[in-house]
Motif scaffolding. Structure first.
Motif, PDB file in Angstrom:
ATOM      1  N   SER A  39       0.871  -1.171   0.000  1.00 45.75           N
ATOM      2  CA  SER A  39       0.000   0.000   0.000  1.00 45.75           C
ATOM      3  C   SER A  39       0.911   1.223   0.000  1.00 45.75           C
ATOM      4  CB  SER A  39      -0.892   0.007   1.235  1.00 45.75           C
ATOM      5  OG  SER A  39      -1.675   1.174   1.260  1.00 45.75           O
ATOM      6  N   ASP A  40       0.719   2.075  -0.996  1.00 47.16           N
ATOM      7  CA  ASP A  40       1.614   3.222  -1.185  1.00 47.16           C
ATOM      8  C   ASP A  40       3.040   2.696  -1.319  1.00 47.16           C
ATOM      9  OD1 ASP A  40      -0.516   5.089  -1.065  1.00 47.16           O
ATOM     10  OD2 ASP A  40      -0.431   5.047   1.124  1.00 47.16           O
ATOM     11  N   ASN A  41       3.911   3.121  -0.442  1.00 48.74           N
ATOM     12  CA  ASN A  41       5.311   2.694  -0.520  1.00 48.74           C
ATOM     13  C   ASN A  41       5.671   1.802   0.670  1.00 48.74           C
ATOM     14  OD1 ASN A  41       7.712   2.735  -1.966  1.00 48.74           O
ATOM     15  ND2 ASN A  41       8.559   4.391  -0.738  1.00 48.74           N
ATOM     16  N   HIS A  42       4.646   1.149   1.260  1.00 50.37           N
ATOM     17  CA  HIS A  42       4.848   0.330   2.448  1.00 50.37           C
ATOM     18  C   HIS A  42       4.397  -1.102   2.186  1.00 50.37           C
ATOM     19  CE1 HIS A  42       4.206   4.498   3.780  1.00 50.37           C
ATOM     20  NE2 HIS A  42       5.126   4.217   4.682  1.00 50.37           N
ATOM     21  N   LEU A  43       4.983  -2.027   2.937  1.00 49.42           N
ATOM     22  CA  LEU A  43       4.498  -3.402   2.915  1.00 49.42           C
ATOM     23  C   LEU A  43       3.418  -3.522   3.986  1.00 49.42           C
ATOM     24  CD1 LEU A  43       7.873  -5.307   2.515  1.00 49.42           C
ATOM     25  CD2 LEU A  43       6.127  -4.905   0.779  1.00 49.42           C
ATOM     26  N   VAL A  44       2.431  -4.336   3.712  1.00 53.03           N
ATOM     27  CA  VAL A  44       1.308  -4.519   4.629  1.00 53.03           C
ATOM     28  C   VAL A  44       1.243  -5.995   5.014  1.00 53.03           C
ATOM     29  CG1 VAL A  44      -1.181  -4.310   4.923  1.00 53.03           C
ATOM     30  CG2 VAL A  44       0.048  -2.638   3.523  1.00 53.03           C
ATOM     31  N   ILE A  45       1.132  -6.256   6.303  1.00 53.06           N
ATOM     32  CA  ILE A  45       1.036  -7.606   6.848  1.00 53.06           C
ATOM     33  C   ILE A  45      -0.411  -7.853   7.266  1.00 53.06           C
ATOM     34  CG2 ILE A  45       1.849  -9.178   8.660  1.00 53.06           C
ATOM     35  CD1 ILE A  45       4.015  -8.152   6.585  1.00 53.06           C
ATOM     36  N   LYS A  46      -0.967  -8.989   6.813  1.00 53.50           N
ATOM     37  CA  LYS A  46      -2.349  -9.366   7.143  1.00 53.50           C
ATOM     38  C   LYS A  46      -2.375 -10.823   7.589  1.00 53.50           C
ATOM     39  CE  LYS A  46      -3.872  -6.618   3.197  1.00 53.50           C
ATOM     40  NZ  LYS A  46      -4.602  -6.655   1.932  1.00 53.50           N
ATOM     41  N   LYS A  47      -3.485 -11.222   8.186  1.00 58.66           N
ATOM     42  CA  LYS A  47      -3.661 -12.628   8.564  1.00 58.66           C
ATOM     43  C   LYS A  47      -3.648 -13.500   7.316  1.00 58.66           C
ATOM     44  CE  LYS A  47      -6.684 -11.611  12.465  1.00 58.66           C
ATOM     45  NZ  LYS A  47      -8.043 -11.758  12.989  1.00 58.66           N
ATOM     46  N   ALA A  48      -3.079 -14.686   7.437  1.00 58.64           N
ATOM     47  CA  ALA A  48      -3.032 -15.627   6.314  1.00 58.64           C
ATOM     48  C   ALA A  48      -4.436 -16.129   5.978  1.00 58.64           C
ATOM     49  CB  ALA A  48      -2.132 -16.807   6.661  1.00 58.64           C
ATOM     50  N   LYS A  49      -4.662 -16.410   4.707  1.00 61.03           N
ATOM     51  CA  LYS A  49      -5.941 -16.955   4.253  1.00 61.03           C
ATOM     52  C   LYS A  49      -5.823 -18.432   3.892  1.00 61.03           C
ATOM     53  CE  LYS A  49      -7.531 -12.644   2.130  1.00 61.03           C
ATOM     54  NZ  LYS A  49      -7.827 -11.974   0.853  1.00 61.03           N
ATOM     55  N   TYR A  50      -4.662 -18.845   3.415  1.00 61.87           N
ATOM     56  CA  TYR A  50      -4.520 -20.175   2.831  1.00 61.87           C
ATOM     57  C   TYR A  50      -3.675 -21.146   3.647  1.00 61.87           C
ATOM     58  CZ  TYR A  50      -6.329 -17.441  -1.016  1.00 61.87           C
ATOM     59  OH  TYR A  50      -7.089 -16.603  -1.775  1.00 61.87           O
ATOM     60  N   HIS A  51      -2.851 -20.627   4.540  1.00 63.21           N
ATOM     61  CA  HIS A  51      -1.984 -21.491   5.351  1.00 63.21           C
ATOM     62  C   HIS A  51      -2.340 -21.337   6.823  1.00 63.21           C
ATOM     63  CE1 HIS A  51       0.445 -20.967   1.665  1.00 63.21           C
ATOM     64  NE2 HIS A  51       0.864 -22.187   1.936  1.00 63.21           N
ATOM     65  N   THR A  52      -2.079 -22.387   7.574  1.00 65.96           N
ATOM     66  CA  THR A  52      -2.283 -22.346   9.022  1.00 65.96           C
ATOM     67  C   THR A  52      -1.037 -22.887   9.711  1.00 65.96           C
ATOM     68  OG1 THR A  52      -3.321 -24.528   9.015  1.00 65.96           O
ATOM     69  CG2 THR A  52      -4.782 -22.632   8.881  1.00 65.96           C
ATOM     70  N   PRO A  53      -0.807 -22.471  10.925  1.00 63.26           N
ATOM     71  CA  PRO A  53      -1.560 -21.472  11.675  1.00 63.26           C
ATOM     72  C   PRO A  53      -1.202 -20.060  11.206  1.00 63.26           C
ATOM     73  CG  PRO A  53       0.269 -22.239  13.007  1.00 63.26           C
ATOM     74  CD  PRO A  53       0.282 -23.054  11.736  1.00 63.26           C
ATOM     75  N   SER A  54      -2.192 -19.192  11.279  1.00 63.08           N
ATOM     76  CA  SER A  54      -2.013 -17.801  10.875  1.00 63.08           C
ATOM     77  C   SER A  54      -1.610 -16.954  12.084  1.00 63.08           C
ATOM     78  CB  SER A  54      -3.331 -17.266  10.309  1.00 63.08           C
ATOM     79  OG  SER A  54      -3.236 -15.880  10.026  1.00 63.08           O
ATOM     80  N   VAL A  55      -0.967 -15.827  11.795  1.00 65.10           N
ATOM     81  CA  VAL A  55      -0.685 -14.870  12.866  1.00 65.10           C
ATOM     82  C   VAL A  55      -2.011 -14.370  13.422  1.00 65.10           C
ATOM     83  CG1 VAL A  55       1.540 -14.159  11.917  1.00 65.10           C
ATOM     84  CG2 VAL A  55      -0.521 -12.906  11.275  1.00 65.10           C
ATOM     85  N   LYS A  56      -1.990 -13.974  14.660  1.00 67.41           N
ATOM     86  CA  LYS A  56      -3.201 -13.457  15.295  1.00 67.41           C
ATOM     87  C   LYS A  56      -3.002 -11.960  15.519  1.00 67.41           C
ATOM     88  CE  LYS A  56      -4.496 -17.738  17.671  1.00 67.41           C
ATOM     89  NZ  LYS A  56      -4.048 -18.571  16.620  1.00 67.41           N
ATOM     90  N   ILE A  57      -3.375 -11.191  14.511  1.00 69.37           N
ATOM     91  CA  ILE A  57      -3.284  -9.740  14.631  1.00 69.37           C
ATOM     92  C   ILE A  57      -4.680  -9.159  14.469  1.00 69.37           C
ATOM     93  CG2 ILE A  57      -0.859  -9.472  13.982  1.00 69.37           C
ATOM     94  CD1 ILE A  57      -1.705  -8.946  11.115  1.00 69.37           C
ATOM     95  N   SER A  58      -4.977  -8.122  15.244  1.00 70.38           N
ATOM     96  CA  SER A  58      -6.317  -7.544  15.213  1.00 70.38           C
ATOM     97  C   SER A  58      -6.503  -6.576  14.048  1.00 70.38           C
ATOM     98  CB  SER A  58      -6.616  -6.829  16.528  1.00 70.38           C
ATOM     99  OG  SER A  58      -5.660  -5.841  16.767  1.00 70.38           O
ATOM    100  N   MET A  59      -5.397  -6.044  13.540  1.00 71.44           N
ATOM    101  CA  MET A  59      -5.468  -5.162  12.385  1.00 71.44           C
ATOM    102  C   MET A  59      -4.199  -5.313  11.562  1.00 71.44           C
ATOM    103  SD  MET A  59      -5.092  -1.611  14.555  1.00 71.44           S
ATOM    104  CE  MET A  59      -4.971  -0.513  13.190  1.00 71.44           C
ATOM    105  N   ASP A  60      -4.272  -4.882  10.303  1.00 75.03           N
ATOM    106  CA  ASP A  60      -3.110  -4.981   9.426  1.00 75.03           C
ATOM    107  C   ASP A  60      -1.928  -4.220  10.015  1.00 75.03           C
ATOM    108  OD1 ASP A  60      -4.876  -6.289   7.780  1.00 75.03           O
ATOM    109  OD2 ASP A  60      -4.977  -4.701   6.280  1.00 75.03           O
ATOM    110  N   ARG A  61      -0.728  -4.719   9.750  1.00 74.95           N
ATOM    111  CA  ARG A  61       0.491  -4.052  10.187  1.00 74.95           C
ATOM    112  C   ARG A  61       1.147  -3.394   8.985  1.00 74.95           C
ATOM    113  NH1 ARG A  61       2.843  -6.209  15.056  1.00 74.95           N
ATOM    114  NH2 ARG A  61       1.106  -6.946  16.301  1.00 74.95           N
ATOM    115  N   ILE A  62       1.647  -2.202   9.163  1.00 79.47           N
ATOM    116  CA  ILE A  62       2.346  -1.478   8.110  1.00 79.47           C
ATOM    117  C   ILE A  62       3.843  -1.551   8.391  1.00 79.47           C
ATOM    118  CG2 ILE A  62       2.683   0.776   7.002  1.00 79.47           C
ATOM    119  CD1 ILE A  62      -0.136  -0.409   6.611  1.00 79.47           C
TER     120      ILE A  62
END
Length: 111
Positions: A39-62
């Motif tokens: 997003s813009d000039n940053h990388l964005v970290i989100k919960k995994a959709k296809y692999h488990t176990p996924s990280v447990k974050i409440s919101m995206d990380r920039i």
């Protein structure tokens, strides 16, 4: 490879398509998966959709280049088992585990 080169490789890959990678724990912890996007000039970290176990974050990380570059300086020492390097990086960034995984991923990619 320099931090700026790896950063650009990761941004290019994420701009083509979001991708999933996992953390790279040095202890016996189970790696956690997450999505890398851009997003813009940053990388964005989100919960995994296809692999488990996924990280447990409440919101995206920039992830900014400034954070990435700082943590990058600690990465080689961390790989060699220097636990203080992880603590040093964590004081500056709450995204250390994600950035270590990003560096590992960029190191695998061909130039």
């Amino acid at each position: 490879m320099a931090a700026a080169v790896q950063w650009e490789k990761l941004k290019e890959k994420a701009s083509l398509s979001e991708f999933e990678i996992h953390t790279v724990p040095q202890n016996k912890s189970i790696p956690l998966w997450f999505i890398v996007g851009i997003s813009d000039n940053h990388l964005v970290i989100k919960k995994a959709k296809y692999h488990t176990p996924s990280v447990k974050i409440s919101m995206d990380r920039i992830i900014t280049f400034k954070d990435f570059e700082f943590v990058y300086r600690c990465y080689e020492r961390w790989l060699k088992g220097d636990s203080s390097s992880r603590q040093e990086a964590a004081k500056k960034s709450q995204n250390t585990a994600y950035i270590f995984a990003l560096i590992a991923e960029a190191s695998k990619q061909r130039v």
